[in-house]
Write a protein that holds these residues in place. Structure first.
Motif, mmCIF file in Angstrom:
data_model
loop_
_atom_site.group_PDB
_atom_site.id
_atom_site.type_symbol
_atom_site.label_atom_id
_atom_site.label_comp_id
_atom_site.label_asym_id
_atom_site.label_seq_id
_atom_site.Cartn_x
_atom_site.Cartn_y
_atom_site.Cartn_z
ATOM 1 N N VAL A 69 0.132 19.969 -22.791
ATOM 2 C CA VAL A 69 0.164 19.101 -21.610
ATOM 3 C C VAL A 69 1.381 19.444 -20.742
ATOM 4 O O VAL A 69 1.283 19.475 -19.515
ATOM 5 N N CYS A 70 2.511 19.718 -21.360
ATOM 6 C CA CYS A 70 3.711 20.104 -20.604
ATOM 7 C C CYS A 70 3.492 21.409 -19.846
ATOM 8 O O CYS A 70 3.913 21.539 -18.695
ATOM 9 N N TRP A 71 2.829 22.371 -20.455
ATOM 10 C CA TRP A 71 2.524 23.639 -19.779
ATOM 11 C C TRP A 71 1.593 23.397 -18.590
ATOM 12 O O TRP A 71 1.776 23.982 -17.521
ATOM 13 N N ILE A 72 0.599 22.554 -18.788
ATOM 14 C CA ILE A 72 -0.349 22.256 -17.711
ATOM 15 C C ILE A 72 0.384 21.664 -16.515
ATOM 16 O O ILE A 72 0.242 22.126 -15.382
ATOM 17 N N TRP A 73 1.178 20.615 -16.750
ATOM 18 C CA TRP A 73 1.851 19.936 -15.651
ATOM 19 C C TRP A 73 2.982 20.773 -15.073
ATOM 20 O O TRP A 73 3.311 20.659 -13.890
ATOM 21 N N GLY A 74 3.579 21.642 -15.879
ATOM 22 C CA GLY A 74 4.585 22.565 -15.357
ATOM 23 C C GLY A 74 3.977 23.538 -14.365
ATOM 24 O O GLY A 74 4.540 23.805 -13.299
ATOM 25 N N ALA A 75 2.807 24.063 -14.713
ATOM 26 C CA ALA A 75 2.108 24.973 -13.805
ATOM 27 C C ALA A 75 1.702 24.252 -12.524
ATOM 28 O O ALA A 75 1.817 24.808 -11.421
ATOM 29 N N ILE A 76 1.261 23.030 -12.644
ATOM 30 C CA ILE A 76 0.889 22.245 -11.470
ATOM 31 C C ILE A 76 2.099 22.019 -10.575
ATOM 32 O O ILE A 76 2.016 22.148 -9.352
ATOM 33 N N ALA A 77 3.229 21.712 -11.164
ATOM 34 C CA ALA A 77 4.446 21.491 -10.384
ATOM 35 C C ALA A 77 4.831 22.754 -9.618
ATOM 36 O O ALA A 77 5.183 22.687 -8.433
ATOM 37 N N VAL A 78 4.743 23.902 -10.265
ATOM 38 C CA VAL A 78 5.086 25.168 -9.606
ATOM 39 C C VAL A 78 4.142 25.434 -8.435
ATOM 40 O O VAL A 78 4.577 25.801 -7.333
ATOM 41 N N ILE A 79 2.855 25.235 -8.641
ATOM 42 C CA ILE A 79 1.871 25.456 -7.578
ATOM 43 C C ILE A 79 2.124 24.512 -6.406
ATOM 44 O O ILE A 79 2.148 24.931 -5.244
ATOM 45 N N ASP A 80 2.314 23.239 -6.705
ATOM 46 C CA ASP A 80 2.511 22.254 -5.643
ATOM 47 C C ASP A 80 3.806 22.487 -4.873
ATOM 48 O O ASP A 80 3.837 22.382 -3.645
ATOM 49 N N ILE A 81 4.877 22.822 -5.569
ATOM 50 C CA ILE A 81 6.147 23.071 -4.895
ATOM 51 C C ILE A 81 6.040 24.301 -4.001
ATOM 52 O O ILE A 81 6.518 24.288 -2.859
ATOM 53 N N ALA A 82 5.392 25.340 -4.490
ATOM 54 C CA ALA A 82 5.216 26.545 -3.670
ATOM 55 C C ALA A 82 4.392 26.234 -2.424
ATOM 56 O O ALA A 82 4.723 26.681 -1.319
ATOM 57 N N TRP A 83 3.339 25.467 -2.580
ATOM 58 C CA TRP A 83 2.502 25.109 -1.435
ATOM 59 C C TRP A 83 3.280 24.261 -0.431
ATOM 60 O O TRP A 83 3.204 24.483 0.776
ATOM 61 N N LEU A 84 4.041 23.292 -0.919
ATOM 62 C CA LEU A 84 4.806 22.417 -0.024
ATOM 63 C C LEU A 84 5.892 23.199 0.718
ATOM 64 O O LEU A 84 6.152 22.948 1.893
ATOM 65 N N ARG A 85 6.531 24.126 0.029
ATOM 66 C CA ARG A 85 7.557 24.954 0.702
ATOM 67 C C ARG A 85 6.922 25.826 1.784
ATOM 68 O O ARG A 85 7.477 25.983 2.869
ATOM 69 N N ALA A 86 5.757 26.377 1.489
ATOM 70 C CA ALA A 86 5.054 27.199 2.479
ATOM 71 C C ALA A 86 4.643 26.337 3.673
ATOM 72 O O ALA A 86 4.742 26.765 4.825
ATOM 73 N N ALA A 87 4.207 25.128 3.412
ATOM 74 C CA ALA A 87 3.801 24.221 4.488
ATOM 75 C C ALA A 87 5.018 23.805 5.325
ATOM 76 O O ALA A 87 4.909 23.647 6.534
ATOM 77 N N HIS A 88 6.139 23.653 4.674
ATOM 78 C CA HIS A 88 7.366 23.239 5.379
ATOM 79 C C HIS A 88 7.874 24.352 6.298
ATOM 80 O O HIS A 88 8.424 24.094 7.356
ATOM 81 N N ARG A 89 7.690 25.607 5.870
ATOM 82 C CA ARG A 89 8.151 26.754 6.679
ATOM 83 C C ARG A 89 7.329 26.925 7.951
ATOM 84 O O ARG A 89 7.811 27.423 8.941
ATOM 85 N N ASN A 90 6.062 26.549 7.879
ATOM 86 C CA ASN A 90 5.158 26.761 9.042
ATOM 87 C C ASN A 90 5.292 25.699 10.044
ATOM 88 O O ASN A 90 5.751 24.893 10.394
#
Length: 90
Positions: A69-90
């Motif tokens: 479960v920790c691996w699952i949510w860790g991967a989700i956190a990485v994906i979401d943070i990357a997406w939010l940073r990309a959205a913030h740059r645009n």
């Protein structure tokens, strides 16, 4: 009996996590930041909501224990943070 107890416990935990996340998200949407910027810029939060939905499903169906479960949510956190940073740059 233990299997039904485990299922009930998991359902209660899932409900509590969902309620806590809803409260957290509503608080975060009132603050300035990448999520609010992405939403107000006309971009939808489908990626974030999709990963959270998949994470909830994966948590419910996870064959392993806490580590899985920790691996699952860790991967989700990485994906979401990357997406939010990309959205913030645009």
């Amino acid at each position: 009996m233990p299997e039904s107890l485990d299922a009930r416990t998991r359902d209660e935990i899932d409900d509590q996590v969902a309620e806590a996340f809803d409260a957290y998200l509503s608080d975060r949407l009132t603050e300035r930041g990448p999520l609010r910027t992405a939403l107000t810029a006309g971009r939808t939060a489908r990626v974030v909501l999709g990963t959270l939905t998949l994470g909830t499903l994966a948590t419910a169906l996870a064959p392993g224990g806490v580590a899985t479960v920790c691996w699952i949510w860790g991967a989700i956190a990485v994906i979401d943070i990357a997406w939010l940073r990309a959205a913030h740059r645009n």
